[in-house]
Scaffold this motif. Structure first.
Motif, PDB file in Angstrom:
ATOM      1  N   MET A  27       0.840  -1.181   0.000  1.00 26.00           N
ATOM      2  CA  MET A  27       0.000   0.000   0.000  1.00 26.00           C
ATOM      3  C   MET A  27       0.888   1.249   0.000  1.00 26.00           C
ATOM      4  SD  MET A  27      -2.969   0.861   2.653  1.00 26.00           S
ATOM      5  CE  MET A  27      -3.606   2.470   2.847  1.00 26.00           C
ATOM      6  N   ILE A  28       0.560   2.191  -0.841  1.00 21.74           N
ATOM      7  CA  ILE A  28       1.310   3.441  -0.952  1.00 21.74           C
ATOM      8  C   ILE A  28       0.916   4.356   0.200  1.00 21.74           C
ATOM      9  CG2 ILE A  28       1.741   5.485  -2.360  1.00 21.74           C
ATOM     10  CD1 ILE A  28       0.876   3.739  -4.796  1.00 21.74           C
ATOM     11  N   ARG A  29       1.924   4.875   0.886  1.00 14.90           N
ATOM     12  CA  ARG A  29       1.704   5.807   1.993  1.00 14.90           C
ATOM     13  C   ARG A  29       2.327   7.141   1.624  1.00 14.90           C
ATOM     14  NH1 ARG A  29       5.246   6.535   6.784  1.00 14.90           N
ATOM     15  NH2 ARG A  29       4.121   7.978   8.110  1.00 14.90           N
ATOM     16  N   LEU A  30       1.520   8.216   1.638  1.00 18.57           N
ATOM     17  CA  LEU A  30       2.031   9.559   1.359  1.00 18.57           C
ATOM     18  C   LEU A  30       2.231  10.297   2.668  1.00 18.57           C
ATOM     19  CD1 LEU A  30      -0.212  10.713  -1.621  1.00 18.57           C
ATOM     20  CD2 LEU A  30       1.980   9.533  -1.683  1.00 18.57           C
ATOM     21  N   ARG A  31       3.308  11.110   2.715  1.00 17.79           N
ATOM     22  CA  ARG A  31       3.579  11.925   3.895  1.00 17.79           C
ATOM     23  C   ARG A  31       4.495  13.072   3.500  1.00 17.79           C
ATOM     24  NH1 ARG A  31       8.705  10.972   5.193  1.00 17.79           N
ATOM     25  NH2 ARG A  31       9.627   8.936   4.807  1.00 17.79           N
ATOM     26  N   GLU A  32       4.593  14.045   4.385  1.00 20.64           N
ATOM     27  CA  GLU A  32       5.517  15.155   4.175  1.00 20.64           C
ATOM     28  C   GLU A  32       6.944  14.606   4.190  1.00 20.64           C
ATOM     29  OE1 GLU A  32       4.663  18.403   3.679  1.00 20.64           O
ATOM     30  OE2 GLU A  32       2.547  17.879   3.837  1.00 20.64           O
ATOM     31  N   ALA A  33       7.781  15.110   3.313  1.00 20.36           N
ATOM     32  CA  ALA A  33       9.185  14.703   3.293  1.00 20.36           C
ATOM     33  C   ALA A  33       9.894  15.276   4.519  1.00 20.36           C
ATOM     34  CB  ALA A  33       9.853  15.203   2.025  1.00 20.36           C
ATOM     35  N   ILE A  34      10.853  14.520   5.029  1.00 20.61           N
ATOM     36  CA  ILE A  34      11.698  14.981   6.125  1.00 20.61           C
ATOM     37  C   ILE A  34      13.152  14.903   5.665  1.00 20.61           C
ATOM     38  CG2 ILE A  34      10.060  14.402   7.963  1.00 20.61           C
ATOM     39  CD1 ILE A  34      11.680  11.813   8.423  1.00 20.61           C
ATOM     40  N   LEU A  35      14.007  15.628   6.317  1.00 15.83           N
ATOM     41  CA  LEU A  35      15.405  15.707   5.907  1.00 15.83           C
ATOM     42  C   LEU A  35      16.060  14.330   5.811  1.00 15.83           C
ATOM     43  CD1 LEU A  35      17.488  17.772   5.017  1.00 15.83           C
ATOM     44  CD2 LEU A  35      18.196  17.993   7.404  1.00 15.83           C
ATOM     45  N   GLN A  36      15.649  13.397   6.659  1.00 16.57           N
ATOM     46  CA  GLN A  36      16.212  12.048   6.621  1.00 16.57           C
ATOM     47  C   GLN A  36      15.863  11.298   5.341  1.00 16.57           C
ATOM     48  OE1 GLN A  36      14.698  13.499   9.183  1.00 16.57           O
ATOM     49  NE2 GLN A  36      16.092  13.360  10.924  1.00 16.57           N
ATOM     50  N   ASP A  37      14.862  11.769   4.602  1.00 19.65           N
ATOM     51  CA  ASP A  37      14.495  11.166   3.317  1.00 19.65           C
ATOM     52  C   ASP A  37      15.428  11.596   2.195  1.00 19.65           C
ATOM     53  OD1 ASP A  37      12.131   9.964   4.365  1.00 19.65           O
ATOM     54  OD2 ASP A  37      11.017  11.836   4.042  1.00 19.65           O
ATOM     55  N   LEU A  38      16.188  12.654   2.424  1.00 15.54           N
ATOM     56  CA  LEU A  38      16.939  13.271   1.340  1.00 15.54           C
ATOM     57  C   LEU A  38      17.922  12.340   0.631  1.00 15.54           C
ATOM     58  CD1 LEU A  38      17.034  15.801  -0.292  1.00 15.54           C
ATOM     59  CD2 LEU A  38      18.660  16.764   1.340  1.00 15.54           C
ATOM     60  N   PRO A  39      18.663  11.468   1.319  1.00 16.98           N
ATOM     61  CA  PRO A  39      19.550  10.571   0.563  1.00 16.98           C
ATOM     62  C   PRO A  39      18.802   9.683  -0.438  1.00 16.98           C
ATOM     63  CG  PRO A  39      20.244  10.657   2.847  1.00 16.98           C
ATOM     64  CD  PRO A  39      18.916  11.383   2.771  1.00 16.98           C
ATOM     65  N   GLU A  40      17.636   9.153  -0.051  1.00 20.29           N
ATOM     66  CA  GLU A  40      16.858   8.334  -0.983  1.00 20.29           C
ATOM     67  C   GLU A  40      16.303   9.191  -2.115  1.00 20.29           C
ATOM     68  OE1 GLU A  40      14.575   4.790   0.938  1.00 20.29           O
ATOM     69  OE2 GLU A  40      14.599   6.435   2.398  1.00 20.29           O
ATOM     70  N   MET A  41      15.851  10.391  -1.792  1.00 21.12           N
ATOM     71  CA  MET A  41      15.328  11.300  -2.812  1.00 21.12           C
ATOM     72  C   MET A  41      16.441  11.716  -3.772  1.00 21.12           C
ATOM     73  SD  MET A  41      12.899  13.516  -0.270  1.00 21.12           S
ATOM     74  CE  MET A  41      12.411  14.715  -1.483  1.00 21.12           C
TER      75      MET A  41
END
Length: 124
Positions: A1-15
């Motif tokens: 299931m796809i979960r949407l949320r606000e991006a956080i700084l810890q997501d930046l390497p994957e992004m």
């Protein structure tokens, strides 16, 4: 299931990995060289509030992201935005892009922002 949320700084390497894959393998970004984490941190920090940045998680990983960014600095463009969506190559074809598009367009409307004409590729 796809979960949407606000991006956080810890997501930046994957992004960053998702973005750089697009830089190296497509013309979608208009960048000619892969970005550094420092460069993308500057980009990350212009988002939030009027310019949302959201991620889609699937299987516990950042599978893609969408954002609204300032379009032009001139005052007449104050309510115009650039809409970007990037999907991890390993997660394409799972409806993540459509899910992100729907959510980010709803956020744009809620914020009173405009965006370019959406083309679906289907005849009406």
């Amino acid at each position: 299931m796809i979960r949407l949320r606000e991006a956080i700084l810890q997501d930046l390497p994957e992004m960053l990995a998702i973005y750089n894959e697009a830089v190296l393998n497509s013309a979608a970004t208009f960048d000619l060289e892969a970005q550094t984490l420092e460069e993308r941190t500057v980009w990350f920090n212009i988002h939030g509030g009027k310019y949302p940045l959201i991620v889609a998680e699937l299987e516990g990983k950042v599978a893609g992201y969408a954002c609204l960014s300032p379009f032009r600095a001139k005052p007449a463009y104050a309510y115009s935005t650039e809409l970007s969506i990037y999907i991890d190559a390993g997660f394409r074809g799972h409806g993540i892009g459509s899910t992100l598009m729907t959510d980010i367009l709803n956020r744009a409307a809620d914020l009173g922002l405009s965006y370019g004409h959406q083309r679906t590729g289907r005849r009406q």
